[in-house]
Design a protein around this motif. Sequence first.
Motif, PDB file in Angstrom:
ATOM      1  N   MET A 219       0.840  -1.190   0.000  1.00 61.56           N
ATOM      2  CA  MET A 219       0.000   0.000   0.000  1.00 61.56           C
ATOM      3  C   MET A 219       0.885   1.254   0.000  1.00 61.56           C
ATOM      4  O   MET A 219       1.762   1.382   0.857  1.00 61.56           O
ATOM      5  CB  MET A 219      -0.869  -0.005   1.261  1.00 61.56           C
TER       6      MET A 219
ATOM      7  N   THR B  97      -9.974   4.053  -2.947  1.00 60.74           N
ATOM      8  CA  THR B  97      -9.753   2.964  -2.006  1.00 60.74           C
ATOM      9  C   THR B  97      -8.289   2.905  -1.586  1.00 60.74           C
ATOM     10  O   THR B  97      -7.978   2.653  -0.411  1.00 60.74           O
ATOM     11  CB  THR B  97     -10.187   1.621  -2.626  1.00 60.74           C
ATOM     12  N   THR B  98      -7.383   3.143  -2.517  1.00 64.12           N
ATOM     13  CA  THR B  98      -5.951   3.168  -2.194  1.00 64.12           C
ATOM     14  C   THR B  98      -5.660   4.231  -1.139  1.00 64.12           C
ATOM     15  O   THR B  98      -4.935   3.977  -0.160  1.00 64.12           O
ATOM     16  CB  THR B  98      -5.129   3.443  -3.463  1.00 64.12           C
TER      17      THR B  98
ATOM     18  N   ALA C 147      -7.861   5.586   0.974  1.00 67.92           N
ATOM     19  CA  ALA C 147      -8.545   5.241   2.220  1.00 67.92           C
ATOM     20  C   ALA C 147      -7.781   4.182   3.006  1.00 67.92           C
ATOM     21  O   ALA C 147      -7.547   4.337   4.215  1.00 67.92           O
ATOM     22  CB  ALA C 147      -9.961   4.759   1.921  1.00 67.92           C
ATOM     23  N   LEU C 148      -7.375   3.107   2.330  1.00 64.24           N
ATOM     24  CA  LEU C 148      -6.699   2.019   3.040  1.00 64.24           C
ATOM     25  C   LEU C 148      -5.302   2.424   3.491  1.00 64.24           C
ATOM     26  O   LEU C 148      -4.848   2.023   4.570  1.00 64.24           O
ATOM     27  CB  LEU C 148      -6.653   0.778   2.160  1.00 64.24           C
TER      28      LEU C 148
ATOM     29  N   ILE D  37      -5.862   4.521   6.555  1.00 64.12           N
ATOM     30  CA  ILE D  37      -6.249   3.684   7.691  1.00 64.12           C
ATOM     31  C   ILE D  37      -5.036   2.971   8.279  1.00 64.12           C
ATOM     32  O   ILE D  37      -4.837   2.932   9.500  1.00 64.12           O
ATOM     33  CB  ILE D  37      -7.336   2.681   7.257  1.00 64.12           C
ATOM     34  N   ASP D  38      -4.181   2.413   7.421  1.00 61.76           N
ATOM     35  CA  ASP D  38      -2.971   1.741   7.905  1.00 61.76           C
ATOM     36  C   ASP D  38      -2.082   2.703   8.684  1.00 61.76           C
ATOM     37  O   ASP D  38      -1.542   2.358   9.749  1.00 61.76           O
ATOM     38  CB  ASP D  38      -2.183   1.160   6.724  1.00 61.76           C
TER      39      ASP D  38
ATOM     40  N   TRP E   8     -13.421   1.383   8.427  1.00 56.31           N
ATOM     41  CA  TRP E   8     -13.648   1.650   7.000  1.00 56.31           C
ATOM     42  C   TRP E   8     -15.081   1.307   6.630  1.00 56.31           C
ATOM     43  O   TRP E   8     -15.574   0.219   6.941  1.00 56.31           O
ATOM     44  CB  TRP E   8     -12.670   0.818   6.164  1.00 56.31           C
TER      45      TRP E   8
ATOM     46  N   PRO F  17     -16.957   1.473   3.099  1.00 55.35           N
ATOM     47  CA  PRO F  17     -16.972   1.806   1.666  1.00 55.35           C
ATOM     48  C   PRO F  17     -18.387   1.994   1.128  1.00 55.35           C
ATOM     49  O   PRO F  17     -19.292   1.221   1.445  1.00 55.35           O
ATOM     50  CB  PRO F  17     -16.300   0.593   1.017  1.00 55.35           C
TER      51      PRO F  17
ATOM     52  N   ARG G 132     -18.699  -6.127   6.553  1.00 54.25           N
ATOM     53  CA  ARG G 132     -17.703  -5.424   7.349  1.00 54.25           C
ATOM     54  C   ARG G 132     -18.322  -5.041   8.689  1.00 54.25           C
ATOM     55  O   ARG G 132     -19.551  -4.973   8.811  1.00 54.25           O
ATOM     56  CB  ARG G 132     -17.208  -4.164   6.629  1.00 54.25           C
TER      57      ARG G 132
END
Length: 210
Positions: free
Chosen positions: A1, A35-36, A38-39, A42-43, A54, A56, A119
């Motif tokens: 990521m 999404t890239t 967002a993730l 988050i990481d 998360w 979506p 989720r």
Amino acid sequence: MPDVDPALVDRAAALASRGDRVVLGIVGEPGAGKTTVALGLIDALRARGVPVAWLPMDGFHLGDRSLDELGLRARKGAIETFDGWGYLATLRRVIAEASHPVYVPGFERTLEQPIAADRVIPSGPALIVTEGNYLLDDAEPWSLVREVAVEVWYADVPDDVRRARLVDRHVEFGKSRADAEAWVATVDEPNAARIRARRHTADVIVDVPS
């Protein structure tokens, strides 16, 4: 990521400190890398010990049976092919119901279908990162998302890169290259134009690495 700009991580962490449940939206055109972003965010937040979850918007796609009944399957991904009111209600719910887990839908790309309760938003404080195409749209119910989200960030990438990514994605999930290119031109690009028209209302423009 890919790494997220530390300044953006700082900004998101500051937003998270505003209350027990805070919603941050990430919007962008199809293939922009929402999404890239967002993730990756988050990481980075989790690495700092910031509680984050998360949600979506893709989970609120209408299923194919509903799309067929409405005559909208050939426009899948357009604003009218989402359960906007259900998405808004879920955002409000996760803010109001922090004392217990809230299960929310996801989206399975290999099936091209939403999956119920795919989720979980855990109980307790959290920054809720939500991402999708129409978070800045001015038609109801989408216009009401701004009453829920403290900020909405716009994921931005050059159009040629974005379109190439879209074609490759459609090919990966089963379309021929010719069909993928036709879908991008006739479905994805009109959606992108609608989303781009609201770019100026975003709180932050995020340049996504190409």
